[in-house]
Design a protein around this motif. Structure first.
Motif, PDB file in Angstrom:
ATOM      1  N   UNK A 118      -0.213  -2.490  -3.631  1.00 14.93           N
ATOM      2  CA  UNK A 118      -0.471  -1.204  -4.288  1.00 14.93           C
ATOM      3  C   UNK A 118      -0.599  -0.120  -3.226  1.00 14.93           C
ATOM      4  N   UNK A 119       0.148   0.948  -3.407  1.00 13.64           N
ATOM      5  CA  UNK A 119      -0.035   2.158  -2.602  1.00 13.64           C
ATOM      6  C   UNK A 119      -0.761   3.172  -3.477  1.00 13.64           C
ATOM      7  N   UNK A 120      -1.932   3.557  -3.039  1.00 12.68           N
ATOM      8  CA  UNK A 120      -2.735   4.540  -3.758  1.00 12.68           C
ATOM      9  C   UNK A 120      -2.634   5.854  -2.995  1.00 12.68           C
ATOM     10  N   UNK A 121      -1.969   6.828  -3.600  1.00 15.13           N
ATOM     11  CA  UNK A 121      -1.754   8.120  -2.953  1.00 15.13           C
ATOM     12  C   UNK A 121      -2.755   9.127  -3.496  1.00 15.13           C
ATOM     13  N   UNK A 122      -3.517   9.739  -2.610  1.00 10.86           N
ATOM     14  CA  UNK A 122      -4.581  10.674  -2.979  1.00 10.86           C
ATOM     15  C   UNK A 122      -4.169  12.066  -2.508  1.00 10.86           C
ATOM     16  N   UNK A 180       8.770   1.735  -1.320  1.00 12.06           N
ATOM     17  CA  UNK A 180       9.392   0.739  -2.191  1.00 12.06           C
ATOM     18  C   UNK A 180       9.459  -0.622  -1.504  1.00 12.06           C
ATOM     19  N   UNK A 181       9.216  -1.754  -2.224  1.00 11.53           N
ATOM     20  CA  UNK A 181       9.088  -1.917  -3.688  1.00 11.53           C
ATOM     21  C   UNK A 181       7.637  -1.989  -4.179  1.00 11.53           C
ATOM     22  N   UNK A 182       6.667  -1.552  -3.369  1.00 11.99           N
ATOM     23  CA  UNK A 182       5.269  -1.632  -3.791  1.00 11.99           C
ATOM     24  C   UNK A 182       5.022  -0.753  -5.012  1.00 11.99           C
ATOM     25  N   UNK A 183       4.000  -1.121  -5.794  1.00  8.80           N
ATOM     26  CA  UNK A 183       3.575  -0.260  -6.886  1.00  8.80           C
ATOM     27  C   UNK A 183       2.909   0.971  -6.283  1.00  8.80           C
ATOM     28  N   UNK A 184       3.172   2.121  -6.862  1.00  7.41           N
ATOM     29  CA  UNK A 184       2.651   3.380  -6.340  1.00  7.41           C
ATOM     30  C   UNK A 184       1.940   4.139  -7.445  1.00  7.41           C
ATOM     31  N   UNK A 185       0.683   4.492  -7.219  1.00  9.81           N
ATOM     32  CA  UNK A 185      -0.084   5.327  -8.139  1.00  9.81           C
ATOM     33  C   UNK A 185      -0.575   6.548  -7.378  1.00  9.81           C
ATOM     34  N   UNK A 186      -0.327   7.706  -7.928  1.00  2.00           N
ATOM     35  CA  UNK A 186      -0.751   8.963  -7.305  1.00  2.00           C
ATOM     36  C   UNK A 186      -1.875   9.582  -8.123  1.00  2.00           C
ATOM     37  N   UNK A 187      -3.013   9.823  -7.479  1.00  2.52           N
ATOM     38  CA  UNK A 187      -4.140  10.536  -8.081  1.00  2.52           C
ATOM     39  C   UNK A 187      -4.184  11.933  -7.481  1.00  2.52           C
ATOM     40  N   UNK A 188      -4.247  12.934  -8.348  1.00  2.00           N
ATOM     41  CA  UNK A 188      -4.091  14.314  -7.905  1.00  2.00           C
ATOM     42  C   UNK A 188      -5.272  15.168  -8.335  1.00  2.00           C
ATOM     43  N   UNK A 189      -5.833  15.901  -7.394  1.00  2.00           N
ATOM     44  CA  UNK A 189      -6.726  17.020  -7.707  1.00  2.00           C
ATOM     45  C   UNK A 189      -5.877  18.274  -7.573  1.00  2.00           C
TER      46      UNK A 189
END
Length: 431
Positions: A118-122, A180-189
């Motif tokens: 998982x890549x968690x992008x903040x 890619x190919x990791x799952x990527x979720x972006x959380x945005x303020x």
């Protein structure tokens, strides 16, 4: 509620409204409630923006049993520890070598992953300058020149980010392509008018619908002089990632309208009528000050569009077009307020506050400032020429000399500017 409105009472209430708006975007609440299920593989955290370090610290605290790594970059003075997630600092609003190094580190962090990771992008406002990786053959000096030209051009933040995306090797979805190919979720303020997640930090993990032709049109329209290397990038080379190139999984976890609503709710509890004029108001800061003065006078004199006591709330990002002259000190919020004060010309019963929710107005050490009914009177007594200082874009000096700057320090969040104009009832309205 008493009909007596003292200066101390008005100042105190305006500051409470400002603080309530900022508190609504606290990463400790926003991030925790939007975290996904824990991954079966590794979790790589990347991020950029004025709130990114605080967001990463929340992830570290919420997932003590998950092996976290990665890197986030924030503005100098906005860093907080985030466990195994490395926190870097860089320059804003003009990128520096640390901005370039942070972008390279992020690209390295997401390479070689699997679909179980998982890549968690903040992401939050300010990220465009904080992770600046110029597209070849541009150099960092070229990128810095472009940023300075954009900031002085009068272009909106969304227009500036279109240009930035197309001159970058990491923005416009290019970081997502590397992950890619990791799952990527972006959380945005969000700090962007309209909350377009692809515009925040110039969308490094999201597809980009704009084109190089759009970027060239913006450059032409605002007469922006680009270095030859930057013009060469816009005239050719690889485009940004487009819809369909990468999976989109993004959540807006805090936004300007939420902040304005929080201030409005507090105002109503204090017995005021609260009108949210919008969270995406743009244009020249001083001209918006003139317009807001007109609305405030209408409330005070005619009870339109709302009866006093009332507060007019607005957000969005104005611009300060410097032109070719030399500017003094100040950001868009203090320029808005000085324009407001000049237009009000000492009108009774009207106070205002405006500030950047990150705690820094432009490049100064204040979030913004306060305007009171006697602002111009006190300025004259201190031999301050309000109109001359407005022309010189020297609003910081004006409010600093009056002791009316609002200093919060870094708030570790960023939902753009918060403006509140308070109108007390006139004697005729209260009789």
């Amino acid at each position: 509620m008493s009909a007596v409105w003292t200066d101390a009472r008005a100042r105190s209430l305006l500051r409470q409204l400002f603080d309530a708006a900022i508190a609504s975007a606290d990463p400790r609440i926003a991030v925790t409630t939007h975290l996904p299920p824990k991954p079966s593989g590794r979790c790589i955290v990347v991020g950029a923006g004025k709130a990114s370090a605080a967001m990463a610290a929340v992830v570290d605290a919420a997932w003590p049993d998950v092996e976290l790594s990665g890197v986030v970059v924030t503005r100098h003075g906005h860093a907080v520890p985030a466990g195994g997630i490395e926190v870097l600092e860089a320059s804003h609003p003009v990128p520096d070598h640390s901005s370039e190094a942070a972008a390279l580190r992020m690209l390295d962090a997401v390479r070689g992953l699997t679909k179980d990771d998982l890549v968690l992008a903040l992401m939050s406002g300010g990220g465009s300058a904080l992770m600046a990786l110029p597209a070849p053959p541009m150099t960092l000096a070229d990128k810095q020149a472009v940023n300075r030209a954009l900031l002085a051009s009068g272009a909106t933040i969304a227009e500036m980010n279109v240009v930035r995306k197309h001159l970058s090797a990491i923005k416009g979805g290019r970081l997502a392509l590397a992950a890619r190919p990791a799952r990527l979720l972006t959380l945005v303020i969000s700090d962007i008018p309209g909350d377009d997640p692809a515009a925040i930090a110039s969308g490094p993990t999201l597809p980009d619908a704009s084109t190089k032709a759009n970027a060239r049109e913006i450059v032409r329209r605002f007469g922006i002089k680009l270095p030859d290397s930057a013009q060469a990038v816009l005239d050719g080379g690889q485009d940004t990632a487009k819809p369909g190139d990468i999976a989109e999984d993004v959540r807006i976890i805090a936004a300007p309208l939420t902040a304005l609503d929080a201030a409005a709710q507090l105002a109503k509890r204090e017995g005021l009528s609260a009108v949210v004029l919008g969270d995406a108001i743009e244009g020249e800061a001083r001209e918006l000050g003139t317009m807001m003065a007109g609305i405030a006078r209408s409330v005070a004199q005619h009870g339109h569009p709302v009866k006093a006591p009332a507060v007019l709330l607005s957000g969005g990002e104005t611009t300060v077009s410097i032109g070719h002259g030399r500017a003094g000190r100040g950001g868009r919020n203090t320029e808005f307020l000085l324009g407001l004060a000049v237009a009000l010309d000492g009108a009774a019963g009207i106070w205002a506050i405006a500030g950047d929710s990150d705690g820094i107005d432009g490049t100064e050490d204040a979030a913004g400032a306060l305007v009171t009914p006697d602002t111009l009177h006190r300025a004259a007594a201190s031999q301050l020429d309000a109109r001359a200082l407005l022309t010189a874009h020297d609003s910081y000096t004006f409010f600093e000399r009056l002791g009316d700057l609002v200093r919060t320090g870094p708030t570790l969040t960023n939902v753009n500017d918060i403006r509140a104009v308070l109108i007390a009832p006139t004697r005729q309205q209260t009789s």
